[in-house]
Write a protein that holds these residues in place. Structure first.
Motif, PDB file in Angstrom:
ATOM      1  N   VAL A  75      12.876  77.006  37.950  1.00  0.00           N
ATOM      2  CA  VAL A  75      13.997  78.037  38.443  1.00  0.00           C
ATOM      3  C   VAL A  75      13.453  78.666  39.766  1.00  0.00           C
ATOM      4  CG1 VAL A  75      15.029  80.325  38.053  1.00  0.00           C
ATOM      5  CG2 VAL A  75      14.975  78.786  36.049  1.00  0.00           C
ATOM      6  N   LEU A  76      12.074  78.922  39.941  1.00  0.00           N
ATOM      7  CA  LEU A  76      11.500  79.569  41.152  1.00  0.00           C
ATOM      8  C   LEU A  76      11.573  78.567  42.107  1.00  0.00           C
ATOM      9  CD1 LEU A  76       8.311  81.423  39.614  1.00  0.00           C
ATOM     10  CD2 LEU A  76      10.425  82.130  40.281  1.00  0.00           C
ATOM     11  N   PHE A  77      11.193  77.093  41.721  1.00  0.00           N
ATOM     12  CA  PHE A  77      11.506  76.244  42.643  1.00  0.00           C
ATOM     13  C   PHE A  77      12.891  75.921  43.035  1.00  0.00           C
ATOM     14  CE2 PHE A  77      10.560  71.268  43.182  1.00  0.00           C
ATOM     15  CZ  PHE A  77      10.076  71.437  44.496  1.00  0.00           C
ATOM     16  N   LEU A  78      13.789  76.112  42.352  1.00  0.00           N
ATOM     17  CA  LEU A  78      15.252  75.827  43.018  1.00  0.00           C
ATOM     18  C   LEU A  78      15.639  76.900  43.930  1.00  0.00           C
ATOM     19  CD1 LEU A  78      16.998  75.140  39.610  1.00  0.00           C
ATOM     20  CD2 LEU A  78      16.374  73.513  41.533  1.00  0.00           C
ATOM     21  N   LEU A  79      14.924  78.185  44.085  1.00  0.00           N
ATOM     22  CA  LEU A  79      15.145  79.320  44.933  1.00  0.00           C
ATOM     23  C   LEU A  79      14.820  78.542  46.380  1.00  0.00           C
ATOM     24  CD1 LEU A  79      13.346  82.008  43.253  1.00  0.00           C
ATOM     25  CD2 LEU A  79      15.632  81.513  43.250  1.00  0.00           C
ATOM     26  N   ALA A  80      14.059  77.594  46.411  1.00  0.00           N
ATOM     27  CA  ALA A  80      13.801  76.997  47.850  1.00  0.00           C
ATOM     28  C   ALA A  80      15.255  76.282  48.412  1.00  0.00           C
ATOM     29  CB  ALA A  80      12.630  76.010  47.649  1.00  0.00           C
ATOM     30  N   VAL A  81      16.004  75.734  47.499  1.00  0.00           N
ATOM     31  CA  VAL A  81      17.264  75.135  47.926  1.00  0.00           C
ATOM     32  C   VAL A  81      18.328  76.141  48.866  1.00  0.00           C
ATOM     33  CG1 VAL A  81      19.246  73.721  47.190  1.00  0.00           C
ATOM     34  CG2 VAL A  81      17.126  73.498  45.926  1.00  0.00           C
ATOM     35  N   PRO A  82      18.753  77.180  48.427  1.00  0.00           N
ATOM     36  CA  PRO A  82      19.577  77.934  49.085  1.00  0.00           C
ATOM     37  C   PRO A  82      18.798  78.487  50.599  1.00  0.00           C
ATOM     38  CG  PRO A  82      19.133  79.372  47.193  1.00  0.00           C
ATOM     39  CD  PRO A  82      18.483  77.689  46.981  1.00  0.00           C
ATOM     40  N   VAL A 220      24.511  71.077  46.071  1.00  0.00           N
ATOM     41  CA  VAL A 220      24.799  70.222  44.718  1.00  0.00           C
ATOM     42  C   VAL A 220      23.437  69.056  44.621  1.00  0.00           C
ATOM     43  CG1 VAL A 220      26.041  68.564  43.322  1.00  0.00           C
ATOM     44  CG2 VAL A 220      27.063  70.574  44.315  1.00  0.00           C
ATOM     45  N   THR A 221      23.434  68.363  45.889  1.00  0.00           N
ATOM     46  CA  THR A 221      22.557  67.332  46.158  1.00  0.00           C
ATOM     47  C   THR A 221      21.136  67.977  46.150  1.00  0.00           C
ATOM     48  OG1 THR A 221      22.734  67.319  48.253  1.00  0.00           O
ATOM     49  CG2 THR A 221      24.193  65.772  46.838  1.00  0.00           C
ATOM     50  N   GLY A 222      21.100  68.996  46.751  1.00  0.00           N
ATOM     51  CA  GLY A 222      19.642  69.854  46.848  1.00  0.00           C
ATOM     52  C   GLY A 222      19.070  70.232  45.555  1.00  0.00           C
ATOM     53  N   LEU A 223      20.008  70.978  44.736  1.00  0.00           N
ATOM     54  CA  LEU A 223      19.401  71.320  43.692  1.00  0.00           C
ATOM     55  C   LEU A 223      19.262  70.198  42.543  1.00  0.00           C
ATOM     56  CD1 LEU A 223      21.956  74.113  42.814  1.00  0.00           C
ATOM     57  CD2 LEU A 223      19.375  74.271  43.073  1.00  0.00           C
ATOM     58  N   ILE A 224      19.992  69.211  42.440  1.00  0.00           N
ATOM     59  CA  ILE A 224      19.705  67.912  41.524  1.00  0.00           C
ATOM     60  C   ILE A 224      18.471  67.303  42.070  1.00  0.00           C
ATOM     61  CG2 ILE A 224      20.343  65.542  40.943  1.00  0.00           C
ATOM     62  CD1 ILE A 224      23.421  66.757  41.056  1.00  0.00           C
ATOM     63  N   MET A 225      18.300  67.079  43.546  1.00  0.00           N
ATOM     64  CA  MET A 225      16.992  66.278  43.833  1.00  0.00           C
ATOM     65  C   MET A 225      15.815  67.295  43.655  1.00  0.00           C
ATOM     66  SD  MET A 225      16.317  65.440  47.858  1.00  0.00           S
ATOM     67  CE  MET A 225      14.726  64.659  48.336  1.00  0.00           C
TER      68      MET A 225
END
Length: 293
Positions: A75-82, A220-225
């Motif tokens: 979850v912390l890693f996904l913060l980098a996407v937005p 979408v693609t960024g979160l999946i990647m």
């Protein structure tokens, strides 16, 4: 005659898509079905004994503290996407203007995305070196006596990985936004300026809504990647220190290729698939409220 022509065209279409469909079947669907079956076994690599264990692996997953820690790190890693998407949009808007060395700057921003992951890991390990690294050297020079330990401490390591990932994905997001900005009608912006709209208002009220489908695509693609990525983390920290940078994809890799526990690794991978499916579904439902086609 027309029916024969349509049958030939349909057959020709099957011929063209056949190799791709065969690749999907052999390299995706069959391995996925095999992995789903392994989830209910105690299969270990190179072990001759394979027993059906039912839902034991799922029960183990639900009581696995490291799984929940990996989920939190993910979850912390996904913060980098937005963050990366937002910065990519701002950089694209700037580089879409008539500025000096515009093409060179575009290439420089995009270069990290095509750089080897091992090279990226090595460079950032040097930059984040706590005592002699240039980043902490800069922080000390401006009066920060105790700069973060970055990759060497459990409290800051995941945020350091986020910084690396934002830097890595920024150029890709910028390029996609630049393509979208070419489709924005200059007449709309000129009309807004004539009506007295300021630069920020044009950006917020006209450009941002018009590129919202691109934003949705990148999210979408960024979160999946991102949720599937483990190469950079494996090269930089191997999930440490103290499992503080172990994300779910890396946890799957560790169980499969370090401990050879294929049954449990398959269980984690299907949990990861479920998380990706939920995130994508939430975004797909939510996009109806903010994406303007």
């Amino acid at each position: 005659m027309r029916n024969n022509w349509m049958r030939r065209q349909r057959l020709l279409g099957y011929v063209f898509i056949g190799p791709s469909m065969l690749g999907i079947l052999v390299f995706f669907l069959i391995p996925a079905a095999y992995s789903f079956g392994l989830m209910f076994t105690n299969y270990k690599f190179m072990s001759p004994n394979v027993d059906f264990v039912g839902f034991d692996n799922i029960k183990r997953l639900l009581h696995d503290e490291l799984f929940y820690k990996s989920l939190k790190n993910t979850v912390l890693f996904l913060l980098a996407v937005p963050v990366s998407v937002a910065l990519g949009f701002l950089v694209a808007v700037i580089l879409n203007e008539k500025i000096y060395l515009k093409k060179l700057l575009r290439g420089l921003y995009f270069m990290p995305y095509i750089t080897s992951g091992v090279a990226v890991a090595f460079v950032w390990m040097l930059l984040f070196q706590p005592k002699q690294g240039p980043i902490n050297g800069l922080l000390r020079s401006i009066g920060i006596d105790n700069p973060p330990g970055w990759l060497s401490t459990t409290t800051s390591s995941m945020y350091a990985i986020d910084i690396i990932w934002v830097w890595f994905m920024l150029g890709y997001n910028m390029i996609i936004y630049l393509a979208a900005l070419q489709e924005v009608s200059p007449e709309l912006m000129e009309a807004a300026k004539i009506d007295g709209a300021r630069r920020g208002q044009v950006l917020r009220k006209i450009i941002w809504p018009l590129v919202s489908p691109t934003t949705f695509l990148l999210l979408v693609t960024g979160l999946i990647m991102t949720i599937k990525t483990f190469g950079i983390i494996q090269a930089i920290t191997q999930g440490g220190p103290g499992n503080s940078t172990t994300i779910l994809s890396l946890y799957v890799y560790q169980n499969a290729f370090r401990y050879y526990d294929m049954g449990y690794a398959s269980t984690i991978s299907w949990a990861l698939f479920a998380i990706i499916l939920i995130i994508t579904a939430v975004q797909w439902i939510g996009q109806k409220k903010w994406v303007h086609y």
